[in-house]
Design a protein around this motif. Structure first.
Motif, PDB file in Angstrom:
ATOM      1  N   ALA A  59       0.463 128.122  36.549  1.00 15.92           N
ATOM      2  CA  ALA A  59       1.087 127.671  35.661  1.00 15.92           C
ATOM      3  C   ALA A  59       0.747 126.361  34.932  1.00 15.92           C
ATOM      4  N   VAL A  60      -0.051 125.681  35.625  1.00 11.88           N
ATOM      5  CA  VAL A  60      -0.610 124.294  34.958  1.00 11.88           C
ATOM      6  C   VAL A  60      -2.058 124.649  34.122  1.00 11.88           C
ATOM      7  N   THR A  61      -1.796 124.541  32.808  1.00 16.89           N
ATOM      8  CA  THR A  61      -2.968 124.900  32.073  1.00 16.89           C
ATOM      9  C   THR A  61      -3.310 123.641  31.165  1.00 16.89           C
ATOM     10  N   PRO A  62      -4.189 123.897  30.439  1.00 16.45           N
ATOM     11  CA  PRO A  62      -4.639 122.955  29.257  1.00 16.45           C
ATOM     12  C   PRO A  62      -3.704 122.725  28.331  1.00 16.45           C
ATOM     13  N   ALA A  63      -2.989 123.821  28.070  1.00 14.67           N
ATOM     14  CA  ALA A  63      -2.031 123.964  26.894  1.00 14.67           C
ATOM     15  C   ALA A  63      -0.544 123.171  27.383  1.00 14.67           C
ATOM     16  N   ASN A  64      -0.331 123.052  28.364  1.00 13.63           N
ATOM     17  CA  ASN A  64       1.171 122.427  28.841  1.00 13.63           C
ATOM     18  C   ASN A  64       0.650 121.188  29.686  1.00 13.63           C
ATOM     19  N   PHE A  65      -0.295 120.774  30.214  1.00 12.29           N
ATOM     20  CA  PHE A  65      -0.419 119.627  30.991  1.00 12.29           C
ATOM     21  C   PHE A  65      -1.466 118.683  30.578  1.00 12.29           C
ATOM     22  N   SER A  66      -1.388 117.567  30.727  1.00 14.91           N
ATOM     23  CA  SER A  66      -2.316 116.401  30.195  1.00 14.91           C
ATOM     24  C   SER A  66      -2.088 115.300  31.058  1.00 14.91           C
ATOM     25  N   THR A  67      -3.161 114.448  30.827  1.00 11.63           N
ATOM     26  CA  THR A  67      -3.324 113.139  31.738  1.00 11.63           C
ATOM     27  C   THR A  67      -3.442 111.804  30.658  1.00 11.63           C
ATOM     28  N   ILE A  68      -2.847 110.747  30.896  1.00 11.11           N
ATOM     29  CA  ILE A  68      -3.123 109.683  30.138  1.00 11.11           C
ATOM     30  C   ILE A  68      -3.810 108.453  31.131  1.00 11.11           C
ATOM     31  N   ALA A  69      -4.724 108.067  30.526  1.00  9.20           N
ATOM     32  CA  ALA A  69      -5.275 106.700  31.362  1.00  9.20           C
ATOM     33  C   ALA A  69      -4.473 105.401  31.088  1.00  9.20           C
ATOM     34  N   VAL A  70      -4.297 104.813  32.137  1.00 12.93           N
ATOM     35  CA  VAL A  70      -3.351 103.630  31.718  1.00 12.93           C
ATOM     36  C   VAL A  70      -4.001 102.328  32.704  1.00 12.93           C
ATOM     37  N   THR A  71      -3.998 101.135  32.011  1.00 12.51           N
ATOM     38  CA  THR A  71      -4.435 100.104  32.615  1.00 12.51           C
ATOM     39  C   THR A  71      -3.364  98.945  32.485  1.00 12.51           C
ATOM     40  N   VAL A  72      -3.368  98.256  33.698  1.00 13.98           N
ATOM     41  CA  VAL A  72      -2.170  97.337  33.951  1.00 13.98           C
ATOM     42  C   VAL A  72      -2.933  96.028  34.532  1.00 13.98           C
ATOM     43  N   ASP A  73      -2.656  94.932  33.623  1.00 10.54           N
ATOM     44  CA  ASP A  73      -3.187  93.671  34.263  1.00 10.54           C
ATOM     45  C   ASP A  73      -1.963  92.882  35.029  1.00 10.54           C
ATOM     46  N   ILE A  74      -2.086  92.328  36.040  1.00 10.99           N
ATOM     47  CA  ILE A  74      -0.787  91.472  36.603  1.00 10.99           C
ATOM     48  C   ILE A  74      -1.544  90.171  37.099  1.00 10.99           C
ATOM     49  N   LYS A  75      -0.795  89.373  37.254  1.00 13.70           N
ATOM     50  CA  LYS A  75      -1.260  87.889  37.671  1.00 13.70           C
ATOM     51  C   LYS A  75      -0.505  87.842  39.094  1.00 13.70           C
ATOM     52  N   GLY A  76      -1.214  87.220  40.227  1.00 13.08           N
ATOM     53  CA  GLY A  76      -0.520  86.811  41.360  1.00 13.08           C
ATOM     54  C   GLY A  76      -1.462  86.872  42.545  1.00 13.08           C
ATOM     55  N   SER A  77      -0.925  86.786  43.457  1.00  9.65           N
ATOM     56  CA  SER A  77      -1.736  86.442  44.932  1.00  9.65           C
ATOM     57  C   SER A  77      -2.193  87.879  45.314  1.00  9.65           C
ATOM     58  N   TYR A  78      -3.148  87.927  46.265  1.00 10.98           N
ATOM     59  CA  TYR A  78      -3.517  89.327  46.763  1.00 10.98           C
ATOM     60  C   TYR A  78      -2.532  90.042  47.663  1.00 10.98           C
ATOM     61  N   ASP A  79      -1.412  89.132  48.181  1.00 11.66           N
ATOM     62  CA  ASP A  79      -0.459  89.949  48.823  1.00 11.66           C
ATOM     63  C   ASP A  79       0.625  90.437  47.667  1.00 11.66           C
ATOM     64  N   GLN A  80       0.759  89.720  46.726  1.00 11.48           N
ATOM     65  CA  GLN A  80       1.634  90.349  45.584  1.00 11.48           C
ATOM     66  C   GLN A  80       0.993  91.667  44.891  1.00 11.48           C
ATOM     67  N   ALA A  81      -0.416  91.389  44.710  1.00  8.73           N
ATOM     68  CA  ALA A  81      -1.117  92.728  44.203  1.00  8.73           C
ATOM     69  C   ALA A  81      -0.632  93.654  44.879  1.00  8.73           C
ATOM     70  N   LEU A  82      -1.253  93.715  46.346  1.00  9.32           N
ATOM     71  CA  LEU A  82      -0.962  94.846  47.158  1.00  9.32           C
ATOM     72  C   LEU A  82       0.516  95.409  47.112  1.00  9.32           C
ATOM     73  N   ASP A  83       1.424  94.535  47.158  1.00  8.00           N
ATOM     74  CA  ASP A  83       2.734  94.772  46.879  1.00  8.00           C
ATOM     75  C   ASP A  83       3.069  95.633  45.675  1.00  8.00           C
ATOM     76  N   PHE A  84       2.546  95.090  44.739  1.00  6.73           N
ATOM     77  CA  PHE A  84       2.627  96.013  43.425  1.00  6.73           C
ATOM     78  C   PHE A  84       1.961  97.213  43.332  1.00  6.73           C
ATOM     79  N   VAL A  85       0.770  97.326  44.053  1.00  8.00           N
ATOM     80  CA  VAL A  85       0.255  98.715  43.849  1.00  8.00           C
ATOM     81  C   VAL A  85       0.879  99.705  44.821  1.00  8.00           C
ATOM     82  N   ASP A  86       1.572  98.972  45.952  1.00 13.39           N
ATOM     83  CA  ASP A  86       2.326 100.033  46.754  1.00 13.39           C
ATOM     84  C   ASP A  86       3.523 100.571  46.233  1.00 13.39           C
ATOM     85  N   ARG A  87       4.269  99.698  45.387  1.00 11.82           N
ATOM     86  CA  ARG A  87       5.479 100.141  44.756  1.00 11.82           C
ATOM     87  C   ARG A  87       4.994 100.902  43.518  1.00 11.82           C
ATOM     88  N   LEU A  88       3.927 100.916  42.886  1.00 17.00           N
ATOM     89  CA  LEU A  88       3.229 101.626  41.891  1.00 17.00           C
ATOM     90  C   LEU A  88       3.095 103.111  42.221  1.00 17.00           C
TER      91      LEU A  88
END
Length: 267
Positions: free
Chosen positions: A166-195
């Motif tokens: 049911a998943v074909t090139p005609a109905n399924f696509s991917t989008i590359a996303v880049t996110v820059d955040i500013k914070g500490s190491y622990d904050q970055a890990l927390d953000f990625v976990d939530r992401l």
């Protein structure tokens, strides 16, 4: 034999015949009908039990319908039928705020049609001796060396790829996303976990960091770049064309001192 005895015997035989005829013509059909009715009643009772069990199951499933609908809505939200980048930016902003960090830049590429991975193939056969080489020369010495050498271990093979038709090139696509955040190491890990646990399915593919800017030597001033993929699953027959600028132009939200761009975090 006297005449009265003959009449008595005839009367007795006639009585027995009448009784037998009455049994076969009157009683036997009633007994057969009663037996048939009992069998039909047993069959109907079994059918009623099956129907009753089905009704109880439907009632139980109907009571859990709201939970199934909520699960369906969550899955549809995780892979929507449109890119919907503004909604994704709001989610990123909320997750960044909960992690105590700040989104400084967001970039989304054009959708790319899904390409099914190729199934694993068998390992290539051992290369044959090159043409023009002598195969018999030195055979005895080589045979002895080969006998002494341990057998070469079989190369591992990847499992066969399983995909949903049911998943074909005609109905399924991917989008590359880049996110820059500013914070500490622990904050970055927390953000990625939530992401990775957020309402929108986000496949993290890369995480990099950069040194704090000059004049900001604190750990909170470190910049983290998170790259990944989000997905679009359409109900229709046609997915967005690769590079369709009218509907999938790259979205960018950057926070700069000049104020020329919009900050994704709303700060």
């Amino acid at each position: 034999m006297d005449r009265n005895r003959i009449k008595l015997i005839i009367a007795m035989v006639s009585g027995v015949a009448v009784l037998a005829l009455g049994f076969f013509l009157g009683v036997q059909p009633q007994l057969t009908a009663a037996s048939t009715a009992a069998e039909q009643k047993s069959t109907v009772d079994q059918q009623n039990e099956g129907i009753r069990a089905t009704v109880e199951q439907l009632i139980a499933e109907n009571e859990g319908l709201s939970g199934l609908e909520a699960e369906r809505d969550a899955k549809l939200a995780s892979v929507p039928d449109a890119p919907d980048m503004p909604s994704l930016i709001r989610q990123l902003d909320q997750m960044a705020g909960e992690a105590g960090t700040m989104v400084t830049s967001f970039t989304a590429a054009d959708p790319v049609s899904y390409a099914a991975p190729a199934s694993a193939t068998a390992p290539a056969a051992a290369a044959a001796p090159a043409e023009g080489t002598e195969s018999s020369e030195g055979t005895d010495g080589d045979a002895a060396a080969a006998a002494a050498a341990p057998a070469e271990a079989a190369l591992p093979t990847a499992p066969a790829t399983v995909t949903d038709p049911a998943v074909t090139p005609a109905n399924f696509s991917t989008i590359a996303v880049t996110v820059d955040i500013k914070g500490s190491y622990d904050q970055a890990l927390d953000f990625v976990d939530r992401l990775q646990k957020g309402p929108r399915l986000f496949l993290v593919t890369a995480i990099t960091s950069s040194e704090p800017e000059e004049g900001d030597q604190t750990a909170e001033g470190q910049t983290w770049t998170v790259g990944g993929l989000v997905f679009v699953m359409q109900d229709g027959e046609t997915a967005p064309a690769d590079g369709d600028a009218t509907t999938t132009a790259p979205t960018q939200a950057e926070g700069t001192d000049e104020g020329t761009d919009t900050t994704a975090s709303g700060r």
